[in-house]
Design an enzyme around this catalytic site. Sequence first.
Site, PDB file in Angstrom:
ATOM      1  N   ARG A   1     -44.863 -11.232  -1.239  1.00 14.43           N
ATOM      2  CA  ARG A   1     -45.227 -11.326  -2.509  1.00 14.43           C
ATOM      3  C   ARG A   1     -44.168 -10.620  -3.415  1.00 14.43           C
ATOM      4  O   ARG A   1     -44.135 -10.816  -4.538  1.00 14.43           O
ATOM      5  CB  ARG A   1     -46.576 -10.716  -2.700  1.00 14.43           C
ATOM      6  CG  ARG A   1     -47.930 -11.259  -2.026  1.00 14.43           C
ATOM      7  CD  ARG A   1     -49.184 -10.442  -1.971  1.00 14.43           C
ATOM      8  NE  ARG A   1     -48.813  -9.165  -1.131  1.00 14.43           N
ATOM      9  CZ  ARG A   1     -49.562  -8.248  -0.753  1.00 14.43           C
ATOM     10  NH1 ARG A   1     -50.742  -8.248  -1.377  1.00 14.43           N
ATOM     11  NH2 ARG A   1     -49.072  -7.237   0.018  1.00 14.43           N
TER      12      ARG A   1
ATOM     13  N   TYR B   1     -60.050  -3.526  10.517  1.00 16.67           N
ATOM     14  CA  TYR B   1     -58.763  -4.034  10.868  1.00 16.67           C
ATOM     15  C   TYR B   1     -58.740  -4.423  12.500  1.00 16.67           C
ATOM     16  O   TYR B   1     -58.019  -5.352  12.833  1.00 16.67           O
ATOM     17  CB  TYR B   1     -57.992  -2.718  10.891  1.00 16.67           C
ATOM     18  CG  TYR B   1     -56.333  -3.080  11.266  1.00 16.67           C
ATOM     19  CD1 TYR B   1     -55.640  -4.019  10.820  1.00 16.67           C
ATOM     20  CD2 TYR B   1     -55.564  -2.278  12.539  1.00 16.67           C
ATOM     21  CE1 TYR B   1     -54.339  -4.441  11.096  1.00 16.67           C
ATOM     22  CE2 TYR B   1     -54.363  -2.919  12.854  1.00 16.67           C
ATOM     23  CZ  TYR B   1     -53.801  -3.856  12.087  1.00 16.67           C
ATOM     24  OH  TYR B   1     -52.472  -3.841  12.547  1.00 16.67           O
TER      25      TYR B   1
ATOM     26  N   SER C   1     -51.992  -7.281  17.480  1.00 13.59           N
ATOM     27  CA  SER C   1     -51.936  -5.608  17.601  1.00 13.59           C
ATOM     28  C   SER C   1     -52.678  -5.371  18.715  1.00 13.59           C
ATOM     29  O   SER C   1     -53.542  -5.938  19.337  1.00 13.59           O
ATOM     30  CB  SER C   1     -52.740  -5.139  16.433  1.00 13.59           C
ATOM     31  OG  SER C   1     -52.728  -3.673  16.585  1.00 13.59           O
TER      32      SER C   1
ATOM     33  N   ASN D   1     -46.510 -13.169  10.367  1.00 11.63           N
ATOM     34  CA  ASN D   1     -46.428 -11.675  10.636  1.00 11.63           C
ATOM     35  C   ASN D   1     -47.215 -11.111   9.486  1.00 11.63           C
ATOM     36  O   ASN D   1     -47.782  -9.781   9.416  1.00 11.63           O
ATOM     37  CB  ASN D   1     -45.005 -11.696  10.552  1.00 11.63           C
ATOM     38  CG  ASN D   1     -44.744 -10.147  10.345  1.00 11.63           C
ATOM     39  OD1 ASN D   1     -44.935  -9.249  11.114  1.00 11.63           O
ATOM     40  ND2 ASN D   1     -44.229  -9.679   8.836  1.00 11.63           N
TER      41      ASN D   1
HETATM   42  P1  NDP Z   1     -44.994  -3.946   6.553  1.00  9.80           P
HETATM   43  O1  NDP Z   1     -46.100  -3.221   5.510  1.00  9.80           O
HETATM   44  O2  NDP Z   1     -43.822  -3.007   6.703  1.00  9.80           O
HETATM   45  O3  NDP Z   1     -44.814  -5.144   6.249  1.00  9.80           O
HETATM   46  C1  NDP Z   1     -46.050  -6.030   6.023  1.00  9.80           C
HETATM   47  C2  NDP Z   1     -45.412  -7.518   5.382  1.00  9.80           C
HETATM   48  O4  NDP Z   1     -46.586  -8.259   5.137  1.00  9.80           O
HETATM   49  C3  NDP Z   1     -44.862  -7.075   4.100  1.00  9.80           C
HETATM   50  O5  NDP Z   1     -43.656  -8.139   4.235  1.00  9.80           O
HETATM   51  C4  NDP Z   1     -45.872  -7.885   3.060  1.00  9.80           C
HETATM   52  O6  NDP Z   1     -45.117  -8.408   2.025  1.00  9.80           O
HETATM   53  C5  NDP Z   1     -46.502  -8.780   3.798  1.00  9.80           C
HETATM   54  N1  NDP Z   1     -47.725  -9.003   3.368  1.00  9.80           N
HETATM   55  C6  NDP Z   1     -48.815  -8.258   3.366  1.00  9.80           C
HETATM   56  N2  NDP Z   1     -49.948  -8.678   2.668  1.00  9.80           N
HETATM   57  C7  NDP Z   1     -49.448  -9.907   2.426  1.00  9.80           C
HETATM   58  C8  NDP Z   1     -50.135 -11.039   1.641  1.00  9.80           C
HETATM   59  N3  NDP Z   1     -51.420 -10.793   1.149  1.00  9.80           N
HETATM   60  N4  NDP Z   1     -49.392 -12.077   1.284  1.00  9.80           N
HETATM   61  C9  NDP Z   1     -48.125 -12.261   1.801  1.00  9.80           C
HETATM   62  N5  NDP Z   1     -47.489 -11.284   2.313  1.00  9.80           N
HETATM   63  C10 NDP Z   1     -48.320 -10.127   2.647  1.00  9.80           C
HETATM   64  O7  NDP Z   1     -45.958  -3.635   8.074  1.00  9.80           O
HETATM   65  P2  NDP Z   1     -45.250  -4.188   9.574  1.00  9.80           P
HETATM   66  O8  NDP Z   1     -43.976  -4.975   9.314  1.00  9.80           O
HETATM   67  O9  NDP Z   1     -45.604  -3.308  10.574  1.00  9.80           O
HETATM   68  O10 NDP Z   1     -46.597  -5.385   9.636  1.00  9.80           O
HETATM   69  C11 NDP Z   1     -46.325  -6.758  10.105  1.00  9.80           C
HETATM   70  C12 NDP Z   1     -47.642  -7.156  10.902  1.00  9.80           C
HETATM   71  O11 NDP Z   1     -47.346  -6.560  12.299  1.00  9.80           O
HETATM   72  C13 NDP Z   1     -49.027  -7.048  10.405  1.00  9.80           C
HETATM   73  O12 NDP Z   1     -49.611  -8.164  10.660  1.00  9.80           O
HETATM   74  C14 NDP Z   1     -49.533  -5.582  11.045  1.00  9.80           C
HETATM   75  O13 NDP Z   1     -50.784  -5.921  11.208  1.00  9.80           O
HETATM   76  C15 NDP Z   1     -48.928  -5.975  12.446  1.00  9.80           C
HETATM   77  N6  NDP Z   1     -48.463  -5.057  13.446  1.00  9.80           N
HETATM   78  C16 NDP Z   1     -47.939  -3.695  12.932  1.00  9.80           C
HETATM   79  C17 NDP Z   1     -47.924  -2.692  13.523  1.00  9.80           C
HETATM   80  C18 NDP Z   1     -47.425  -1.462  13.290  1.00  9.80           C
HETATM   81  O14 NDP Z   1     -47.485  -0.292  13.989  1.00  9.80           O
HETATM   82  N7  NDP Z   1     -46.405  -1.181  12.241  1.00  9.80           N
HETATM   83  C19 NDP Z   1     -48.307  -2.704  15.150  1.00  9.80           C
HETATM   84  C20 NDP Z   1     -49.294  -3.834  15.180  1.00  9.80           C
HETATM   85  C21 NDP Z   1     -49.376  -4.888  14.503  1.00  9.80           C
HETATM   86  P3  NDP Z   1     -45.547  -8.068   0.419  1.00  9.80           P
HETATM   87  O15 NDP Z   1     -46.296  -7.000   0.322  1.00  9.80           O
HETATM   88  O16 NDP Z   1     -44.185  -8.309  -0.157  1.00  9.80           O
HETATM   89  O17 NDP Z   1     -46.462  -9.235   0.145  1.00  9.80           O
HETATM   90  C1  8X3 Z   2     -51.086  -1.283  14.251  1.00  9.81           C
HETATM   91  C2  8X3 Z   2     -51.413  -0.543  15.338  1.00  9.81           C
HETATM   92  O1  8X3 Z   2     -52.826   1.030  16.731  1.00  9.81           O
HETATM   93  O2  8X3 Z   2     -52.219   1.398  13.929  1.00  9.81           O
HETATM   94  O3  8X3 Z   2     -51.838  -2.672  14.485  1.00  9.81           O
HETATM   95  O4  8X3 Z   2     -53.613  -0.206  14.908  1.00  9.81           O
HETATM   96  S1  8X3 Z   2     -52.658   0.437  15.226  1.00  9.81           S
END
Ligand code: NDP
Ligand code: 8X3
Length: 253
Positions: free
Chosen positions: A34, A153, A140, A87
Amino acid sequence: MNKIVLITGTTSGIGKACAEKFAAAKYNLIITGRRKERLDKLSDDLETQHGIHVLSLCFDVQNKEAVFSNITNLPTEWQGIDILVNNAGLALGRDNFDTADLQDWETMIDTNVKGLLYVTRAVLSFMINRKQGHIFNIGSVAGKDVYEKGNAYCGSKFAVDALSKGMRIDLLPHNIKVTAVHPGAVETEFSIVRFKGDQDKADATYKGMVPLTGSDIADIIFYCATLPPHVCINDLVVTPTQQANGIYIHKNN
Ligand code: NDP
Ligand code: 8X3
């Protein structure tokens, strides 16, 4: 011809690291998110550094019309998507079931579950026509074991796990691989978003441990994406060495 990978949520964290990893291997990229300024900068940087083509699409995955109009109207030369990385996603809040914010719940379900469904359906028509493709869904550890105050979540990530299984079964006749990747703690903007800008709370999440990085996850996805055509890793859980699952983390004092 360069392969094409579409990655959602490339403005930060895991998605950005995936864009960098695939760009370095000369894939052409469709990047989404976004925040347009971040998309434009990433697109310029990767085209310049790696001599690839990048198409950047700015839309909210919660918006069904925007998802379908952006993807179904892709220029012909971008329709041959080889790999989709679902993602984009987020957690909002860490509150008890009886006090959690209803809008937070809706945003998580609309993004993590409905957004993933919309993007996948939109991209599938191209993959099915070509009888090949590889879909990665970022789940996750929260989708494997429920933890306290994880309620919606965790529910959204259990749904990603179930949807990945369902996709894998239904897409068998179309020669499409489905890989679900379930990370534990990855230090990205995830916790800043979850705790709504509270940097101290975000930092505390990773204090006393060595968390994963976005590029750890990107390396794993790239490995799975480059296995021979007859090999598919279906389901993969990856945590920091100090973490067993969403509940047990061994922190240093
Ligand atoms: P970040 O917050 O760093 O990145 C999230 C990304 O998702 C951003 O690029 C954001 O872009 C995009 N995003 C969020 N909401 C929207 C939307 N409504 N439309 C389009 N894009 C969206 O987090 P992570 O990189 O850590 O997360 C990526 C994925 O990994 C997620 O699905 C998260 O649940 C999962 N995950 C993360 C973990 C962690 O510990 N970090 C562990 C397990 C899973 P923008 O805001 O520009 O739209
Ligand atoms: C992100 C990892 O453990 O915070 O999905 O839910 S946790």
